[in-house]
Scaffold this motif. Structure first.
Motif, PDB file in Angstrom:
ATOM      1  N   GLU A   1      50.246  38.281  40.660  1.00  0.00           N
ATOM      2  CA  GLU A   1      48.997  37.530  39.780  1.00  0.00           C
ATOM      3  C   GLU A   1      48.740  36.823  40.601  1.00  0.00           C
ATOM      4  N   GLY A   2      47.497  36.297  40.141  1.00  0.00           N
ATOM      5  CA  GLY A   2      46.571  34.906  40.406  1.00  0.00           C
ATOM      6  C   GLY A   2      45.009  35.403  41.286  1.00  0.00           C
ATOM      7  N   TYR A   3      44.140  34.288  41.959  1.00  0.00           N
ATOM      8  CA  TYR A   3      43.682  34.715  42.642  1.00  0.00           C
ATOM      9  C   TYR A   3      42.870  33.708  43.880  1.00  0.00           C
ATOM     10  N   GLU A   4      42.114  34.077  44.798  1.00  0.00           N
ATOM     11  CA  GLU A   4      43.117  33.807  46.107  1.00  0.00           C
ATOM     12  C   GLU A   4      41.202  33.300  46.887  1.00  0.00           C
ATOM     13  N   TRP A   5      40.748  32.111  47.063  1.00  0.00           N
ATOM     14  CA  TRP A   5      39.592  32.207  48.291  1.00  0.00           C
ATOM     15  C   TRP A   5      39.838  31.104  48.977  1.00  0.00           C
TER      16      TRP A   5
ATOM     17  N   PHE B   1      38.924  36.713  45.783  1.00  0.00           N
ATOM     18  CA  PHE B   1      39.058  37.940  45.091  1.00  0.00           C
ATOM     19  C   PHE B   1      40.599  37.834  44.076  1.00  0.00           C
ATOM     20  N   ASP B   2      40.577  38.796  43.766  1.00  0.00           N
ATOM     21  CA  ASP B   2      41.828  38.828  42.592  1.00  0.00           C
ATOM     22  C   ASP B   2      42.886  39.207  43.088  1.00  0.00           C
ATOM     23  N   THR B   3      44.095  38.270  43.425  1.00  0.00           N
ATOM     24  CA  THR B   3      44.822  39.233  44.571  1.00  0.00           C
ATOM     25  C   THR B   3      46.009  40.578  43.272  1.00  0.00           C
ATOM     26  N   ARG B   4      45.106  40.661  42.683  1.00  0.00           N
ATOM     27  CA  ARG B   4      45.913  42.037  41.445  1.00  0.00           C
ATOM     28  C   ARG B   4      45.398  43.325  41.554  1.00  0.00           C
ATOM     29  N   VAL B   5      44.515  42.957  43.325  1.00  0.00           N
ATOM     30  CA  VAL B   5      43.212  43.858  43.650  1.00  0.00           C
ATOM     31  C   VAL B   5      44.997  44.022  45.117  1.00  0.00           C
ATOM     32  N   PRO B   6      45.510  45.681  45.722  1.00  0.00           N
ATOM     33  CA  PRO B   6      45.580  45.320  46.897  1.00  0.00           C
ATOM     34  C   PRO B   6      45.393  44.588  48.072  1.00  0.00           C
TER      35      PRO B   6
ATOM     36  N   PRO C   1      46.094  30.146  39.746  1.00  0.00           N
ATOM     37  CA  PRO C   1      46.190  30.912  38.312  1.00  0.00           C
ATOM     38  C   PRO C   1      45.653  32.094  38.377  1.00  0.00           C
ATOM     39  N   GLN C   2      45.945  33.368  37.098  1.00  0.00           N
ATOM     40  CA  GLN C   2      44.974  33.903  36.565  1.00  0.00           C
ATOM     41  C   GLN C   2      43.995  33.869  36.001  1.00  0.00           C
ATOM     42  N   GLY C   3      42.777  34.363  36.124  1.00  0.00           N
ATOM     43  CA  GLY C   3      41.559  33.713  35.391  1.00  0.00           C
ATOM     44  C   GLY C   3      40.729  32.345  36.419  1.00  0.00           C
ATOM     45  N   GLU C   4      41.882  31.571  37.259  1.00  0.00           N
ATOM     46  CA  GLU C   4      40.840  30.430  37.790  1.00  0.00           C
ATOM     47  C   GLU C   4      40.438  31.097  39.118  1.00  0.00           C
TER      48      GLU C   4
END
Length: 205
Positions: A131-135, A162-167, A186-189
Motif C-alpha cells: 500500500e502507498g504511493y512513491e515519488w 507511481f502507485d506502489t500497489r503496482v508490482p 500512504p495510499q491516496g497521497e
C-alpha cells in the motif's frame, strides 16, 4: 558568571558524569561484550573500565572516544548529552540486503523521505507490491525501474512516481551504485512536481 552560576554548572556536569558509568555498562552488556574483550579492543585496562562503569573513576575524553568507537555509537550516546534544537537530521543508515536507506524524516507515519543507495547486484527482478504511493528522484548513477509492464532506466535528474500497489522493483545498472531520493506516502497521497509549462512556439514574451 557568578559563584552561584558556577556551582549550578558544576552540579550539572557532575550529574551527567555520574550517569556515564551505568550507561557504559548497559551499552556493553547489550552488545554482549566482556570487560576483557572491550579492554583488548580499546587498550584500556580491565580495572579502569570496571571503575568507569561503577562510577569510581571520572571518565576522560581520551577514554570515552575509543569506547565509543568500539561500540560503534556516537559520543553523545555515551555521555547522554541533552537534545538540542538542531535542525539537522542525523540519519542512522539502515542496511538491508546490501541496500542502504538513510531516513530523512523524524516523525513516524505520514509522508516519509529516504536517501537510498543501491549497489550493482546482478539479480533477476522480483517485483513486489504494498500500500502507498512513491515519488523518486535519481541523484547519481543509473537506476533500473521495473514497474508493471514497464522496464526503464533513469539517470541523474530524472524522476518517477507511481502507485506502489503496482508490482515494482529497483536496481542499479552500469559501473557504480545508484543513489536516489524516495518520498513515500500512504495510499491516496501523491507528490507532484510543479514545473513551468513549455512556451508554445511563436509565442511572444
Amino acid at each position: 558568571m557568578d559563584a552561584a552560576t558556577d556551582a549550578t554548572t558544576d552540579d550539572d556536569t557532575d550529574q551527567v558524569l555520574a550517569e556515564v558509568g551505568p550507561r557504559l555498562r548497559r551499552i556493553r552488556k547489550e552488545r554482549g561484550v566482556t570487560l576483557a574483550g572491550l579492554s583488548a579492543t580499546t587498550g584500556i585496562s580491565v580495572s579502569t573500565l570496571s571503575r568507569l562503569e561503577s562510577g569510581l573513576r571520572r571518565p576522560s575524553l581520551e577514554q570515552l572516544l575509543p569506547i565509543a568507537r568500539a561500540h560503534r555509537v556516537a559520543l553523545d550516546e555515551l555521555v547522554g548529552a541533552p537534545a538540542v534544537d538542531d535542525p539537522r537530521v542525523r540519519a542512522k543508515p539502515i542496511v538491508r540486503h546490501g541496500r542502504t536507506y538513510l531516513p530523512l524524516t523524524r516523525q513516524p507515519g505520514g509522508l516519509q523521505a529516504f536517501k537510498v543507495i543501491l549497489p550493482v547486484i546482478h539479480e533477476e527482478p522480483e517485483p513486489r507490491t504494498h500500500e502507498g504511493y512513491e515519488w523518486l528522484y535519481v541523484l547519481s548513477g543509473r537506476l533500473r525501474v521495473v514497474l508493471g509492464e514497464h522496464d526503464v532506466v533513469l539517470g541523474p535528474g530524472e524522476a518517477a512516481e507511481f502507485d506502489t500497489r503496482v508490482p515494482h522493483w529497483f536496481g542499479a545498472v552500469g559501473e557504480g551504485p545508484a543513489e536516489f531520493l524516495s518520498l513515500f506516502g500512504p495510499q491516496g497521497e501523491r507528490m507532484h512536481v510543479r514545473a513551468r509549462p513549455a512556451r508554445a512556439k511563436g509565442s511572444r514574451s
